[in-house]
Motif scaffolding. Structure first.
Motif, short mmCIF file in Angstrom:
data_model
loop_
_atom_site.label_atom_id
_atom_site.label_comp_id
_atom_site.label_asym_id
_atom_site.label_seq_id
_atom_site.Cartn_x
_atom_site.Cartn_y
_atom_site.Cartn_z
N LEU A 89 27.24 34.57 25.48
CA LEU A 89 27.02 34.06 26.84
C LEU A 89 26.68 32.58 26.76
O LEU A 89 26.03 32.12 25.81
CB LEU A 89 25.87 34.80 27.53
N SER A 90 27.08 31.82 27.79
CA SER A 90 26.71 30.41 27.86
C SER A 90 26.74 29.95 29.31
O SER A 90 27.73 30.16 30.01
CB SER A 90 27.66 29.55 27.03
N PHE A 91 25.63 29.33 29.77
CA PHE A 91 25.55 28.74 31.12
C PHE A 91 26.13 27.33 31.09
O PHE A 91 25.97 26.59 30.12
CB PHE A 91 24.10 28.65 31.58
N HIS A 92 26.81 26.97 32.18
CA HIS A 92 27.20 25.57 32.38
C HIS A 92 25.98 24.79 32.85
O HIS A 92 25.17 25.29 33.62
CB HIS A 92 28.33 25.48 33.42
N ALA A 93 25.85 23.55 32.36
CA ALA A 93 24.63 22.78 32.65
C ALA A 93 24.54 22.37 34.11
O ALA A 93 23.44 22.29 34.66
CB ALA A 93 24.59 21.53 31.76
N LYS A 94 25.67 22.12 34.77
CA LYS A 94 25.65 21.58 36.14
C LYS A 94 26.21 22.54 37.18
O LYS A 94 25.69 22.62 38.29
CB LYS A 94 26.46 20.27 36.20
N ARG A 95 27.26 23.26 36.84
CA ARG A 95 27.91 24.12 37.82
C ARG A 95 27.38 25.55 37.71
O ARG A 95 26.89 25.95 36.65
CB ARG A 95 29.43 24.11 37.60
N PRO A 96 27.49 26.32 38.79
CA PRO A 96 26.98 27.71 38.75
C PRO A 96 27.95 28.64 38.03
O PRO A 96 28.44 29.61 38.59
CB PRO A 96 26.85 28.06 40.25
N TRP A 97 28.23 28.33 36.78
CA TRP A 97 29.21 29.07 35.99
C TRP A 97 28.53 29.68 34.78
O TRP A 97 27.56 29.14 34.25
CB TRP A 97 30.32 28.15 35.50
N ILE A 98 29.11 30.77 34.30
CA ILE A 98 28.67 31.37 33.05
C ILE A 98 29.89 31.91 32.31
O ILE A 98 30.81 32.47 32.91
CB ILE A 98 27.62 32.48 33.28
N LEU A 99 29.92 31.66 31.01
CA LEU A 99 30.97 32.18 30.13
C LEU A 99 30.48 33.47 29.49
O LEU A 99 29.33 33.54 29.04
CB LEU A 99 31.30 31.18 29.03
N ALA A 100 31.34 34.46 29.43
CA ALA A 100 31.02 35.71 28.76
C ALA A 100 32.16 36.03 27.80
O ALA A 100 33.31 36.12 28.21
CB ALA A 100 30.83 36.84 29.77
N SER A 101 31.83 36.17 26.52
CA SER A 101 32.84 36.56 25.53
C SER A 101 32.69 38.05 25.26
O SER A 101 31.58 38.54 25.03
CB SER A 101 32.69 35.74 24.26
N LEU A 102 33.81 38.76 25.27
CA LEU A 102 33.80 40.21 25.22
C LEU A 102 34.27 40.72 23.86
O LEU A 102 34.98 40.05 23.11
CB LEU A 102 34.71 40.79 26.31
N HIS A 103 33.86 41.94 23.57
CA HIS A 103 34.26 42.59 22.34
C HIS A 103 35.76 42.88 22.33
O HIS A 103 36.35 43.10 21.26
CB HIS A 103 33.46 43.89 22.18
N SER A 104 36.39 42.85 23.51
CA SER A 104 37.83 43.10 23.60
C SER A 104 38.66 41.87 23.28
O SER A 104 39.88 41.95 23.24
CB SER A 104 38.17 43.56 25.01
N GLY A 105 38.02 40.71 23.07
CA GLY A 105 38.75 39.49 22.76
C GLY A 105 38.98 38.57 23.94
O GLY A 105 39.56 37.51 23.80
N VAL A 106 38.52 38.97 25.12
CA VAL A 106 38.69 38.16 26.33
C VAL A 106 37.45 37.32 26.57
O VAL A 106 36.32 37.75 26.29
CB VAL A 106 38.95 39.08 27.55
N ILE A 107 37.65 36.10 27.05
CA ILE A 107 36.54 35.24 27.49
C ILE A 107 36.66 35.10 29.00
O ILE A 107 37.71 34.71 29.51
CB ILE A 107 36.59 33.86 26.83
N GLN A 108 35.59 35.44 29.71
CA GLN A 108 35.59 35.37 31.18
C GLN A 108 34.73 34.21 31.65
O GLN A 108 33.65 33.96 31.10
CB GLN A 108 35.04 36.67 31.77
N LEU A 109 35.21 33.51 32.67
CA LEU A 109 34.45 32.44 33.30
C LEU A 109 34.10 32.88 34.72
O LEU A 109 34.99 33.08 35.55
CB LEU A 109 35.27 31.14 33.34
N TRP A 110 32.80 33.06 34.99
CA TRP A 110 32.33 33.59 36.28
C TRP A 110 31.57 32.52 37.05
O TRP A 110 30.88 31.69 36.47
CB TRP A 110 31.38 34.77 36.05
N ASP A 111 31.70 32.57 38.37
CA ASP A 111 30.79 31.85 39.27
C ASP A 111 29.73 32.85 39.70
O ASP A 111 29.98 33.73 40.51
CB ASP A 111 31.54 31.31 40.49
N TYR A 112 28.52 32.72 39.11
CA TYR A 112 27.50 33.74 39.37
C TYR A 112 26.87 33.57 40.74
O TYR A 112 26.25 34.49 41.26
CB TYR A 112 26.41 33.71 38.27
N ARG A 113 27.03 32.41 41.35
CA ARG A 113 26.46 32.23 42.69
C ARG A 113 27.32 32.92 43.74
O ARG A 113 26.82 33.58 44.64
CB ARG A 113 26.34 30.74 42.99
#
Length: 1244
Positions: free
Chosen positions: A15-39
């Protein structure tokens, strides 16, 4: 824990939060990386170039980059043969040697490059906060530091003798910390690496020299080796500011380490986890340690006292990773089935506004802020909570200005309050320690000068106390209340789960009652005439008696609000400052970077508190909402002033003005000629429409202008528009009805030039020109018709000539018939415009129209002068067929004036005293002007109702669909199309006045009676009602009993499609409607399964499963017996005797009235008891409670994850998320919805 966002996915390992934008990266065991807007709760992007699990991911602090580390699986299949010729298949999975670190650009949506070098799994990756470096940890027992600009490895850190589970840079110093399964934590000094100024060329040069023997690096050296864990260490991280390290290991312990320049040592051990500690870190803003574990828990520890504060558990998911936002109070945790983003404590500061002052709590001090001077003063210290748990800080604050007393409420001890009296001399000092008077209560607010009310939840009563904290009075509350708010002197606003009431403490009566969703905050206007009730995703505006005015829905959370001086409610969401007008219209004022809490509004300045407790003035542009408010309140002088002086523009404003019935105002905001033309036609401004049509000069626009001019009776513009479109047929008819025979004869000659025989004949017919008609027929070869026409109209010479040509084929005429000449009647009015209903000028046009009165007079003259573009056919004989452009462009007015010698105006000899009556300059003053139409009934229905059925009845299908989408998650409206049309047609009746008048539409109102006031409009009559559905339900039951499953399914689906569009009156009927949905849903599911079973002739196992699932639907008892008998029969025939016996027992337990059923069940039971076994294994366990998936028809056992349809509540397996519900065929599975709204009683 306050959960802000949650996802469902494969196991999240990074997991990694973006410093400025309301984004979070999630890397999955399936090999996919997802970019979410958590807000907003939306998936922005996904990256899936990794072929194996992605264990580490990290955002760059300033560049649009992130880095990921993973592995690739190479799969080998080996076939082993035994001597007995039996073949076994083994699947062996090996990790390949292609272990990649990928650097991505999320703006370009692609991987920029790949870093190769590690020989085993990559566990973590991280960017350096300043240098262009990446640190990576791997199962090859090394840590590597890479320069991502030169794309080379610049250092290899060796020393661990087992997998390196994590590595990270120090946030400020030149240090790296790593954790390994060799049971150690190592701190590395990379100062030498920092001192080398490395360019890309140097990197390539150094690559051959780097770590000459691969294990002898000199750029990074081990500074400390921390030993103390008994098992492998999974995680280690630095404190953001202090010389501390925290680590978590497989020995289930969390250890805190301190270091200085020369050594490092263990400080303490935190015990409590029941399984391996996966991840641990320091909170970035509080003295807190957060850890998670494979024991399915997240634990929060006090870093100073080193004790546990709180534990959060999940039922089925192990936690693997934690991440903290670098600047905000947010954490994220990844687990087996997704991730959660959460906060540990509320960040909303407790505050109260009194006059020109704001009182609020910050850093355990009560502070005062003066709006006029913007001076912030510390008053008195507030007691620190003594308990060891989170969310115990001040929650609300109430202030009494006359006594200078403050009530501070918190959640401590299940709800408590503290009463402080602020000394006058403490302003500016803030060091006076006050001994607070304390008490227990769910809420506490001042209700008078020296009285405050405390909610006692256990007895559901209010205790009124004085400033000595003594009980003065007790009052039982009228509803089960969980919070109280101030509602004026001596009054309380009491909140229940689904309603609020205003309660008079003195008279003990309810002054107002309003049904609403759960209210979080209450904001009164300064005059206490209006109140805003703020829920999580909605705002309800009401008056002081809680009479509902409007409701506003938001997709993201509502945070705060305040009233401005104009009576507009200004509120904030997570991302915007918005406004809400008294009629419910809303819009965006400003976008926010971080959430703020509005405290007061002065003109165009909004004062607010941020989450750090700092007062911030925000300047806003209030022009838009003031303009709309002026329109709403009919202050047209302000509207005109704002149009002239402000820069109001934009499609949204134009659309708003059109929607609200002010297209003539929108006209002055538009520069695009096509839009201006449409607005001018809509507002009836024919002059503006003509200006735009001339600039556009397209046939379609001229045609539309002609239609509107004809409606208004402006003959000049009609003629001009027909000329521009060269629409000669309409133009001829126009000249006929206006009596302009000269131009009609010219039209006939033009038709001759064009070789348009029918047009020429029509024009001759319009003119009554017999000779011309005979000539046309003769030239066209129709000699018999020409002969008849000439004979009937007395043209004997021509008739004789034609008879000679016809010879023996002369047609005979009927004898004894008297002929008459067919000549069109002369029109009543032969010049200028004719009197139709005038389009009265809007209230704005006089003040806004830049043409002025003189231009209007010029225009009137131009209209009477037939526009100067009349058709001239003087030279028609010299024009070839079809070439008439020059005919249309010439003018014969001047030639006619020269021949006739102009106007015969002579002086009259009048007596000097003769008086002539004055006439008005406006020739149209005597024409009837229609009264301004009132608001259409359909618009009244739409404005007053939140019920989709009533919007559909009003013909406003768009808002009806939006309401159904928001309330029930409906996205497929195809099955509802005919119902919408039936509702709309059924709410209107139609009368014919006389043949030439249009049909009159009359609204049909529900529950109308003769005593009703004609000025008060009732709701629309609806063609669907609950009793009809009950009749259909009975018919469905009857068809089911008779085994007509297709017919029964059709009836049940009809019911489930009609329910969203019925309206009932009482809450009891609402409950009956909801109960009906559940009944019908169960029958639709069961019947679909039974029909599916009958199709599967070749699959006996699946047939048995579907028959078994049918018995688990909630059916009426007779149908339940039939389903059980059916399942028993199917299983018995397939030799699944044990399962058949189970159904037989269940059937006998229902005491079947049909003796044949009972006898057959007993026989099956006897046969099964001799051999209690099943021939085939079914996916069916009757001992374990389950529901059936509505799409795949498989059981979802208790404890398994599922998603539901927001409308019919059918359960589905998680893979059906986002698909259309197969039961109701209306809603999307798993979508958010507020719930069924089918009664006015639900919104009162």
């Amino acid at each position: 824990m306050l959960t802000k966002f949650e996802t469902k996915s494969n196991r999240v390992k990074g997991l990694s939060f973006h410093a400025k934008r309301p984004w979070i990266l999630a890397s999955l065991h399936s090999g996919v990386i997802q970019l979410w807007d958590y807000r907003m709760g939306t998936l922005i992007d996904r990256f899936d170039e990794h072929d194996g699990p992605v264990r580490g991911v990290h955002f760059h602090k300033s560049q649009p980059l992130f880095v990921s580390g993973g592995l690739i699986y190479i799969q080998f299949r080996c076939y082993i043969f035994c001597c007995c010729n039996v073949r076994f298949k083994l699947t062996l999975i090996f990790a390949g040697d292609d272990y990649k670190i990928k650097v991505w650009n999320y703006k370009l949506h692609r991987c920029l490059f790949t870093l190769l070098g590690h020989l085993d799994y990559i566990r973590t990756v991280q960017f350096h906060h300043e240098s262009p470096w990446i640190v990576s940890a791997s199962d090859d027992q090394t840590i590597r530091i890479w320069n991502w600009q030169s794309r080379t490895c610049i250092s290899v850190l060796t020393g661990h003798n087992h997998y390196v589970m994590c590595a990270s840079f120090h946030p400020k110093e030149d240090l790296v910390v790593s954790a390994s399964l060799d049971q150690t934590v190592r701190v590395w000094d990379i100062g030498a690496l920092r001192k080398k100024t490395v360019s890309p060329a140097d990197d390539v040069l150094r690559l051959s020299q780097m770590n000459t023997d691969f294990f002898g690096g000199v750029d990074a050296v081990v500074k400390y080796v921390l030993e103390g864990h008994d098992r492998g260490v999974n995680w280690a991280s630095f404190h953001p500011t202090l010389p501390l390290i925290v680590s978590g290991a497989d020995d289930r312990q969390v250890k805190i380490w301190r270091m200085n320049d020369t050594k490092a040592w263990e400080v303490d051990t935190l015990r409590g986890h029941m399984n391996n500690v996966s991840c641990v870190l320091f909170h970035s803003r509080q003295d807190i340690i957060v850890s998670n574990s494979e024991d399915k828990s997240i634990r929060v520890w006090d870093a100073t006292k080193r004790t546990g504060l709180q534990t959060f558990r999940r039922e089925h998911d192990r936690f693997w990773i934690l991440s903290a936002h670098p600047e905000m109070n947010l954490l994220a945790a990844g687990h087996d089935s997704g991730m959660i983003v959460f906060k540990l404590e509320r960040e909303r500061p407790a505050f109260s506004v009194s006059g020109e002052s704001l009182f609020y709590v910050k850093d355990r001090f009560l502070r005062a802020f003066e709006y006029s001077t913007q001076k912030d003063t510390q008053l008195i210290p507030i007691r620190r909570p003594g308990s060891n748990s989170l969310n115990q800080g001040p929650r609300t604050l109430s202030y009494s200005p006359t006594e200078n007393a403050v009530l501070v409420c918190s959640d401590m001890d299940g709800g408590s309050y503290e009463l402080y009296v602020v000394p006058k001399d403490s302003y500016g000092r803030g060091d006076t320690v006050q001994e607070a008077k304390r008490g227990v209560g769910g809420s506490a607010v001042f209700v008078a000068r020296n009285r405050f009310a405390v909610l006692e939840k256990s007895s559901n009563q209010v205790l009124v106390k004085n400033l000595k904290n003594e009980i003065v009075k007790k009052s039982p509350l009228p509803i089960a209340t969980d919070a109280i708010f101030y509602a004026g002197t001596g009054n309380l606003l009491c909140r229940a789960e689904d309603r609020v009431v205003i309660f008079d403490l003195q008279q003990r009566i309810v002054l107002g009652d309003l049904q609403t969703s759960f209210v979080r905050y209450v904001v009164w206007s300064q005059d206490m005439e209006s109140v805003a009730l703020l829920s999580k995703h909605s705002i309800v505006i009401a008056d002081k008696k809680l009479v509902h005015r409007c409701t506003l829905h938001e997709t993201i959370r509502v945070k705060s609000g305040a009233w401005d001086d104009n009576g507009v409610f200004i509120y904030t969401t997570l991302t915007h400052i918005k406004y809400c007008l008294p009629n419910g219209d809303s819009g965006i004022i400003k976008t926010l970077d971080v959430p703020v809490y509005i405290t007061k509004i002065y003109g165009s300045t909004i004062f607010c508190l941020d989450r750090d407790g700092k007062n911030r003035p925000i300047i806003i542009d209030s022009t838009e909402y003031i303009f709309k408010l002026s329109l709403l309140r009919k202050r047209y002088d302000q509207v005109m002033s704002m149009i002239k002086n402000s820069e109001l523009c934009g499609q949204a404003m134009i659309a708003y003005l059109q929607q609200k019935g002010f297209p003539q105002v929108a006209l002055y905001f538009v520069k695009d000629e096509r839009t201006r033309f449409n607005l001018a036609l809509e507002s009836g401004n024919i002059e503006k429409a003509l200006e735009s049509a001339k600039k556009i000069d397209e046939k379609d626009h001229w045609y539309r202008l002609g239609v509107e001019a004809l409606r208004q009776g402006n003959a000049g513009i009609v003629e001009y528009a027909y000329q521009k479109t060269k629409n000669f047929e309409r133009l001829s008819f126009h000249y006929l009805i206006t009596g302009n025979l000269d131009k009609l004869s010219k039209m006939m000659k033009i038709a001759e030039v064009k070789n348009d025989i029918m047009g020429q004949f029509h024009d001759a017919l319009y003119l009554g020109d017999i000779r011309e008609r005979v000539k046309i027929l003769e030239n066209a070869g129709h000699l018999p018709l020409a002969y008849i026409t000439a004979s009937v109209h007395g043209l004997h010479d021509i008739a004789e000539r034609l008879a000679a040509e016809l010879g023996n084929n002369v047609p005979s005429l009927p004898e004894g018939k008297k002929s008459s000449v067919l000549i069109p009647p002369s029109p009543v009015l032969c010049a200028g415009d004719w009197p139709l209903l005038m389009v009265s000028k809007g209230i704005f046009e006089g003040g806004l129209d830049d043409t002025g009165r003189d231009a209007d007079e010029d225009y009137e003259e131009a209209a009477d002068a037939d526009w100067g573009e009349a058709l001239d056919i003087g030279e028609v004989d010299n024009i070839q067929n079809g070439d008439i452009s020059m005919v249309l462009d010439e003018d014969d007015v001047h030639e006619e004036n020269e021949e006739e010698g102009g106007w015969d105006l002579e002086d009259l000899e009048l007596p000097p005293d003769a008086e002539t009556p004055k006439t008005t300059s406006n020739a149209r003053s005597s024409v009837f002007v229609a009264p301004t139409p009132g608001m259409p009934v359909s618009q009244i229905w739409v404005q007053r109702s939140s019920l989709a059925a009533e919007h559909a009845a009003a013909g406003n299908f768009d808002t009806a669909m939006r309401l159904l989408s928001r309330q029930l998650g409906i996205q497929n409206f195809t099955p509802l199309k005919t119902l919408f049309i039936d509702l709309h047609m059924g709410s209107q009746t139609y009368l014919r006045a006389f043949t030439s008048a249009p049909v009159i539409s009359i609204a049909v109102e529900r529950n109308w009676n003769e005593s009703a006031s004609p000025n008060v409009r009732g709701p629309p009559a609806l063609v669907f009602n609950f009793s009809q559905l009950e009749e259909k339900l009975k018919a469905g039951f009857k068809a089911t009993t008779a085994g007509k499953f297709t017919e029964a399914l059709r009836l049940f689906l009809s019911i489930i499609h009609t329910i969203p569009l019925i309206v009932v009156e009482t809450r009891r009927e609402v409950d009956e409607v909801k109960e009906l949905i559940v009944i019908v849903k169960e029958y639709v599911l069961g019947l679909q399964m039974e029909l599916k079973r009958r199709e599967l002739r070749e699959n006996p196992i699946r047939q048995q499963e579907l028959a078994a699932y049918f018995t688990h639907c909630s059916l009426q008892l007779p149908h339940k017996r039939l389903a059980l008998a059916n399942a028993m029969t199917v299983c018995f025939k397939a030799q699944n005797l044990s399962t058949a016996a189970h159904f037989a027992r269940q059937l006998l337990e229902t005491n079947p009235s049909n003796e044949n059923q009972a006898q057959k069940a007993r026989q099956v039971l006897q046969a099964a008891e001799r051999n209690m076994r099943d021939a085939a294994q079914l996916n069916y366990d009757f001992r374990n409670p389950f529901v059936v998936c509505g799409a795949t028809y498989v059981p979802i056992y208790r404890g398994q994850k599922d998603v539901t349809c927001p409308y019919c509540t059918t359960h589905f397996v998680p893979t059906q998320q986002g698909q259309l519900c197969t039961i109701c065929d209306l809603a999307v599975v798993g979508s958010d919805a507020s719930g069924l709204l089918c009664s006015p009683s639900q919104v009162r």
